[in-house]
Design a protein around this motif. Structure first.
Motif, short mmCIF file in Angstrom:
data_model
loop_
_atom_site.label_atom_id
_atom_site.label_comp_id
_atom_site.label_asym_id
_atom_site.label_seq_id
_atom_site.Cartn_x
_atom_site.Cartn_y
_atom_site.Cartn_z
N SER A 1 0.86 -1.20 0.00
CA SER A 1 0.00 0.00 0.00
C SER A 1 0.88 1.23 0.00
N ALA A 2 0.24 2.38 -0.11
CA ALA A 2 0.92 3.66 0.11
C ALA A 2 1.33 3.76 1.59
N PRO A 3 2.27 4.65 1.91
CA PRO A 3 2.65 4.81 3.32
C PRO A 3 1.44 5.14 4.19
N GLY A 4 1.32 4.44 5.31
CA GLY A 4 0.31 4.79 6.30
C GLY A 4 -1.10 4.31 6.01
N ALA A 5 -1.28 3.48 4.98
CA ALA A 5 -2.64 2.99 4.67
C ALA A 5 -3.13 1.99 5.71
N GLY A 6 -2.18 1.41 6.48
CA GLY A 6 -2.62 0.55 7.59
C GLY A 6 -2.08 -0.87 7.54
N LYS A 7 -0.96 -1.11 6.86
CA LYS A 7 -0.42 -2.48 6.74
C LYS A 7 -0.06 -3.07 8.10
N THR A 8 0.69 -2.30 8.90
CA THR A 8 1.10 -2.83 10.21
C THR A 8 -0.10 -2.97 11.14
N SER A 9 -1.01 -2.00 11.06
CA SER A 9 -2.24 -2.10 11.88
C SER A 9 -3.02 -3.35 11.49
N LEU A 10 -3.07 -3.64 10.20
CA LEU A 10 -3.78 -4.84 9.73
C LEU A 10 -3.16 -6.09 10.35
N GLY B 1 9.21 -4.73 5.72
CA GLY B 1 10.06 -3.92 4.85
C GLY B 1 9.83 -2.44 5.11
N ASP B 2 10.89 -1.73 5.42
CA ASP B 2 10.80 -0.28 5.57
C ASP B 2 12.07 0.35 5.03
N ILE B 3 11.97 1.59 4.64
CA ILE B 3 13.17 2.30 4.18
C ILE B 3 14.13 2.46 5.36
N ILE C 1 4.43 -10.68 4.28
CA ILE C 1 5.55 -9.79 3.95
C ILE C 1 4.97 -8.39 3.82
N GLU C 2 5.28 -7.51 4.78
CA GLU C 2 4.81 -6.12 4.66
C GLU C 2 5.81 -5.35 3.83
N ASN C 3 5.38 -4.92 2.67
CA ASN C 3 6.28 -4.22 1.75
C ASN C 3 6.49 -2.77 2.21
N LEU D 1 -10.19 -2.16 1.48
CA LEU D 1 -10.49 -0.73 1.58
C LEU D 1 -10.52 -0.40 3.06
N ASN D 2 -9.45 0.22 3.53
CA ASN D 2 -9.27 0.40 4.98
C ASN D 2 -9.70 1.79 5.46
N LYS D 3 -9.84 1.89 6.76
CA LYS D 3 -10.21 3.13 7.47
C LYS D 3 -11.63 3.54 7.15
N ILE D 4 -12.52 2.56 6.95
CA ILE D 4 -13.89 2.95 6.61
C ILE D 4 -14.60 3.64 7.78
N ASP D 5 -14.01 3.54 8.98
CA ASP D 5 -14.56 4.33 10.10
C ASP D 5 -14.43 5.82 9.84
N LEU D 6 -13.55 6.21 8.90
CA LEU D 6 -13.36 7.64 8.61
C LEU D 6 -14.30 8.16 7.52
N LEU D 7 -15.13 7.29 6.95
CA LEU D 7 -15.99 7.71 5.82
C LEU D 7 -16.85 8.95 6.13
N ILE E 1 -12.79 -2.66 5.33
CA ILE E 1 -12.38 -2.95 6.71
C ILE E 1 -12.04 -1.67 7.48
N SER E 2 -11.98 -1.82 8.78
CA SER E 2 -11.38 -0.80 9.61
C SER E 2 -10.46 -1.49 10.60
N CYS E 3 -9.18 -1.20 10.49
CA CYS E 3 -8.23 -1.79 11.45
C CYS E 3 -8.38 -1.14 12.81
N ALA E 4 -8.96 0.05 12.85
CA ALA E 4 -9.15 0.73 14.14
C ALA E 4 -10.28 0.09 14.92
N VAL E 5 -11.36 -0.24 14.22
CA VAL E 5 -12.58 -0.70 14.89
C VAL E 5 -12.76 -2.22 14.78
N1 LIG Z 1 -8.99 5.79 11.75
C1 LIG Z 1 -8.25 4.76 11.38
N2 LIG Z 1 -6.92 4.83 11.48
C2 LIG Z 1 -6.20 3.75 11.08
C3 LIG Z 1 -6.79 2.58 10.58
N3 LIG Z 1 -5.81 1.71 10.24
C4 LIG Z 1 -4.66 2.31 10.54
N4 LIG Z 1 -4.87 3.55 11.05
C5 LIG Z 1 -3.88 4.53 11.50
O1 LIG Z 1 -3.12 4.92 10.36
C6 LIG Z 1 -1.78 5.20 10.73
C7 LIG Z 1 -0.82 4.38 9.87
O2 LIG Z 1 -1.04 3.00 10.13
P1 LIG Z 1 0.09 1.91 9.90
O3 LIG Z 1 -0.52 0.61 10.24
O4 LIG Z 1 1.35 2.30 10.57
O5 LIG Z 1 0.29 2.04 8.32
P2 LIG Z 1 1.38 1.33 7.40
O6 LIG Z 1 0.73 1.09 6.09
O7 LIG Z 1 1.94 0.14 8.10
O8 LIG Z 1 2.48 2.47 7.29
P3 LIG Z 1 3.98 2.33 6.67
O9 LIG Z 1 4.56 1.04 7.17
O10 LIG Z 1 4.69 3.54 7.20
O11 LIG Z 1 3.81 2.38 5.19
C8 LIG Z 1 -1.68 4.86 12.22
O12 LIG Z 1 -1.82 6.07 12.95
C9 LIG Z 1 -2.86 3.94 12.46
O13 LIG Z 1 -3.33 3.99 13.79
C10 LIG Z 1 -8.22 2.53 10.50
O14 LIG Z 1 -8.84 1.57 10.06
N5 LIG Z 1 -8.88 3.66 10.89
#
Ligand SMILES: Nc1nc2c(ncn2[C@@H]2O[C@H](COP(=O)(O)OP(=O)(O)OP(=O)(O)O)[C@@H](O)[C@H]2O)c(=O)[nH]1
Ligand SMILES: [Mg+2]
Length: 220
Positions: A37-46, A65-67, A116-118, A163-169, A195-199
């Motif tokens: 995914s793009a940076p921060g889309a939620g791979k590690t949270s998933l 995998g990280d830079i 494998i988290e890219n 499709l992540n972060k749907i709690d933010l819709l 999905i929502s990795c938060a909820v």
């Molecule tokens: N509201 C909301 N925030 C989320 C969700 N999933 C992840 N986040 C937040 O998004 C941010 C980035 O999440 P990461 O899991 O670190 O994302 P990543 O894709 O692993 O990031 P990189 O490894 O840096 O590419 C964190 O602040 C998470 O708490 C979600 O479903 N909803």
């Protein structure tokens, strides 16, 4: 012309190592998923939310995998599963040789499902076969619903789109139906789960997808 030849040569070398990785993983009965995914889309949270739900069912290993930094691997390690961090030192994607080295530092006899988290990047990771069985990509709703059309390769190469972060819709302008439609125009076979990795929304479907993928991959 010269640049084209060099790129073809590099790609050919990568593909050869990727095939070795694939063979090696299959010989050990390991099913593998490349999470992109793009940076921060939620791979590690998933992964952090998924791994506890799979406990007792699969023996999981993770390659991160990280830079730069090992913070993602440290988060995964708290879950008590084997994890190896690759720091690419500036390279914007994992390649098969990096994964090949990482496989030497994981006890492959002790795992049967490898994530494998890219590196976070919506373009380059999709260009490199790592030897994985399949690819899962995340698109978070805060990135915008125009991404399938603007960055088609990863959508074309993925088997599943989460499709992540749907709690933010309620807070962002993101047309779910448009994103679904345009992703499927690029890849008609793409599975899509919201999905929502938060909820935790959508995780029953995601876990069921993993179960069905593992049994289909059939080399456990
Ligand atoms: N509201 C909301 N925030 C989320 C969700 N999933 C992840 N986040 C937040 O998004 C941010 C980035 O999440 P990461 O899991 O670190 O994302 P990543 O894709 O692993 O990031 P990189 O490894 O840096 O590419 C964190 O602040 C998470 O708490 C979600 O479903 N909803
Ligand atoms: Mg991460």
């Amino acid at each position: 012309m010269h640049k084209v030849h060099v790129e073809q040569d590099l790609r050919g070398k990568n593909d050869a190592i990727a095939e070795e990785n694939r063979k090696h993983l299959r010989e050990h009965g390991i099913v593998s998923l490349n999470v992109m995914s793009a940076p921060g889309a939620g791979k590690t949270s998933l992964l952090c939310r998924t791994i506890p739900l799979l406990r007792g069912k699969y023996s999981i290993g993770v390659i991160e995998g990280d830079i730069q930094t090992s913070t993602d691997a440290e988060k995964i390690a708290t879950l008590g599963v084997p994890v190896h961090q690759i720091e690419t030192g500036g390279v914007c994607h994992l390649d098969a040789a990096m994964v090949h080295s990482a496989l030497h530092s994981i006890d492959l006899d002790s795992i049967d499902l490898l994530f494998i988290e890219n590196v976070g990047n919506l373009v380059c990771p999709a260009e490199f076969d790592l030897g994985e069985d399949s690819r899962v990509m995340l698109l978070s709703v805060s990135e915008g619903d125009d991404k399938p059309k603007k960055y088609p390769l990863m959508f074309r190469e993925a088997r599943l789109l989460l499709l992540n972060k749907i709690d933010l819709l309620p807070h962002v302008s993101f047309d779910v139906q448009k994103a679904r439609r345009e992703a499927r125009e690029i890849n008609p076979k793409l599975d899509i789960i919201e999905i929502s990795c938060a909820v935790g929304t959508g995780f029953e479907r995601w876990i069921a997808w993993i179960d069905s993928f593992v049994s289909e991959a059939g080399h456990r």
